[in-house]
Write an enzyme that holds these catalytic residues in place. Structure first.
Site, PDB file in Angstrom:
ATOM      1  N   PHE A  54       0.819  -1.223   0.000  1.00 53.89           N
ATOM      2  CA  PHE A  54       0.000   0.000   0.000  1.00 53.89           C
ATOM      3  C   PHE A  54       0.848   1.267   0.000  1.00 53.89           C
ATOM      4  O   PHE A  54       0.357   2.344  -0.325  1.00 53.89           O
ATOM      5  CB  PHE A  54      -0.955  -0.001   1.196  1.00 53.89           C
ATOM      6  CG  PHE A  54      -0.349   0.490   2.484  1.00 53.89           C
ATOM      7  CD1 PHE A  54      -0.369   1.837   2.808  1.00 53.89           C
ATOM      8  CD2 PHE A  54       0.249  -0.388   3.381  1.00 53.89           C
ATOM      9  CE1 PHE A  54       0.197   2.298   3.994  1.00 53.89           C
ATOM     10  CE2 PHE A  54       0.815   0.061   4.557  1.00 53.89           C
ATOM     11  CZ  PHE A  54       0.790   1.412   4.865  1.00 53.89           C
ATOM     12  N   LYS A  55       2.127   1.138   0.338  1.00 52.81           N
ATOM     13  CA  LYS A  55       2.999   2.315   0.376  1.00 52.81           C
ATOM     14  C   LYS A  55       3.037   3.032  -0.979  1.00 52.81           C
ATOM     15  O   LYS A  55       3.293   4.221  -1.044  1.00 52.81           O
ATOM     16  CB  LYS A  55       4.424   1.912   0.772  1.00 52.81           C
ATOM     17  CG  LYS A  55       4.569   1.130   2.073  1.00 52.81           C
ATOM     18  CD  LYS A  55       4.212   1.938   3.291  1.00 52.81           C
ATOM     19  CE  LYS A  55       4.804   1.435   4.600  1.00 52.81           C
ATOM     20  NZ  LYS A  55       4.269   0.155   5.101  1.00 52.81           N
TER      21      LYS A  55
END
Ligand SMILES: *Cc1c(COP(=O)(O)O)cnc(C)c1O
Length: 462
Positions: A111-112
């Site tokens: 998700f970064k």
């Protein structure tokens, strides 16, 4: 939009300044002076938007006055066009009112990417405009590093240094960082843990003399732009499941408290969220604070969910600032004491904290059992971080009529160790990473020593 420091003793800045500064001069974190608030009717009107269009709606007020609408739109479109799923953040149904929000369709499979692919573009845009250069120093528990490097590698204005804890990230995670060979990309493996790396980043911000006039920038979630970008998918998931006319709950695998803090902000901005579940691994300080008002450090444990092997959660400071009615002195005093001792919050603060968050700590064994169980029930393969979220959602769901959405923070291919431990076959690498294990690597192993890190940086910068 103006931003103020959580320690109350640094100048208010605009977005552009906050983006480049990272940490505030008083050691605090920047937060918006006020949050935009949306009515149910406004949120409902966003129902037909694409992910990029929704991101523009949510992000524009935070950058207003610094970046034009057209420029912002261009950067957002480019960022999310590089994701390999048309929906960008698709929802998958596991069971009755049980969902996972897949946040791993970006280039580095965690998700970064949602924040860092945009942050790299925003920084580069502003640096080009200002004709400035920036030295980025980041700490990673595994996923921030590769996403930040991917986001910054093409910038002519940025030199990026990423510290990861030596031999404490998965091999896929390490190779995703260290196989990017470029003059402006520098990987450092620290003989220590993530907290040691994060502490050195903060100390470097506090005293930047070693850089001899160069400026330091941050890619960790101390940087406000990270949080801002993550607010978007809480809205997109809710709207996809009938929000704002229907409440939803979120279960969030948590380490540095950045992702869940974005959910808290979405709720403050008007999104009807019933429960926000903080799901930790055995590094459970956040669970202990929320459940027992026990904010005490214990030694960091190496778990099967390494991206959450964090004891000192930076972004909890942003929440504390709200809990203490935005009294920077009170936050500064509390965190000053926390450096050397255990602390507890005031009774009003705990009451507020418990009214917004539920929490649980999930063991490695339960993580593996959940991976195996969900796979047996549905055929769906969870990564270990997401499994912690799913387990937490199942344990703490207060209302079966409300959808419980677990944030799927990484693709299982990044963590084959846990998948094997769960008795399953790890998936194979996606096409763009097929040869990852054959690629050349470059990284420097250094002691957990600030001077050694600074010396290394200066040899690379001169
Ligand atoms: C970074 C990370 C987390 C924790 O996110 P925070 O914002 O630090 O709480 C959880 N899962 C994965 C896979 C991550 O990379």
């Amino acid at each position: 939009m103006k931003y103020i420091s959580t320690r109350g003793d640094a100048p208010a800045l605009n977005f552009e300044e906050v983006l480049l500064a990272g940490l505030a001069a008083d050691g605090g974190l920047y937060v918006p002076e006020t949050l935009p608030k949306y009515s149910a009717a406004e949120i409902a009107s966003w129902a037909g938007l694409s992910y990029a269009q929704l991101a523009f709606k949510i992000i524009a007020p935070f950058v207003a006055g610094c970046i034009s609408d057209d420029e912002l739109k261009g950067m957002i479109d480019e960022t999310y066009a590089a994701f390999d799923h048309a929906a960008v953040a698709p929802l998958k149904e596991l069971g009755s009112n049980e969902w996972v929000l897949e946040l791993f369709h970006g280039p580095t499979l965690a998700f970064k990417d949602f924040a860092l692919q945009l942050l790299g573009r925003l920084m580069d845009h502003i640096l080009v405009k200002r004709k400035e250069k920036l030295v980025i120093l980041g700490a990673t528990s595994g996923d921030t590093g590769s996403a930040a490097i991917e986001g910054c590698r093409h910038s002519k204005c940025i030199d990026i240094f990423i510290m990861h804890p030596h031999q404490k990230v998965s091999e896929v995670q390490r190779r995703q960082m260290t196989s990017i060979i470029a003059d402006n990309v520098h990987n450092i493996a620290i003989e220590g843990n993530f907290d040691d790396c994060q502490e050195m980043v903060k100390a470097s911000f506090a005293n930047q003399d070693f850089l001899k006039g160069r400026k330091l920038g941050a890619v960790n979630s101390i940087n406000w732009a990270r949080i801002m970008s993550q607010i978007v998918y809480y809205f997109s998931a809710s709207i996809a499941l009938g929000g704002p006319h229907r409440e939803v709950s979120f279960s969030v695998p948590t380490g540095n408290f950045g992702d869940i803090f974005a959910g808290y902000l979405a709720k403050q901005m008007g999104l009807p969220i019933k429960q926000l579940v903080v799901a930790t691994n055995s590094n459970d300080i956040l669970h202990r604070v929320i459940a027992n008002n026990d904010m005490s450090k214990s030694s960091l444990k190496h778990s099967l969910s390494p991206s959450m092997d964090i004891m000192v959660s930076s972004n909890f400071e942003r929440l504390l600032f709200d809990l203490y009615d935005r009294d920077g002195k009170a936050v500064s005093e509390l965190l000053g004491r926390f450096k050397t001792q255990s602390v507890s919050l005031g009774s009003q603060q705990v009451e507020k904290l418990q009214s917004v968050f539920d929490s649980i700590s999930v063991s490695d064994q339960d993580t593996c059992e959940t991976i195996a169980q969900v796979h047996a029930e549905t055929g769906y393969l969870l990564d270990p971080h997401t499994a912690i979220g799913v387990k937490a959602g199942r344990e703490l769901n207060a209302d079966p009529a409300v959808p419980m959405i677990t944030l799927a923070t990484a693709h299982p291919v990044k963590f084959p160790e846990a998948i094997v431990e769960a008795g399953l076959e790890p998936p194979s690498l996606p096409e763009h990473l097929k040869d990852l294990f054959e690629r050349e690597e470059s990284f420097k192993v250094l002691d957990n020593n600030l001077q050694a890190v600074h010396d290394f940086m200066m040899t690379k910068l001169s």
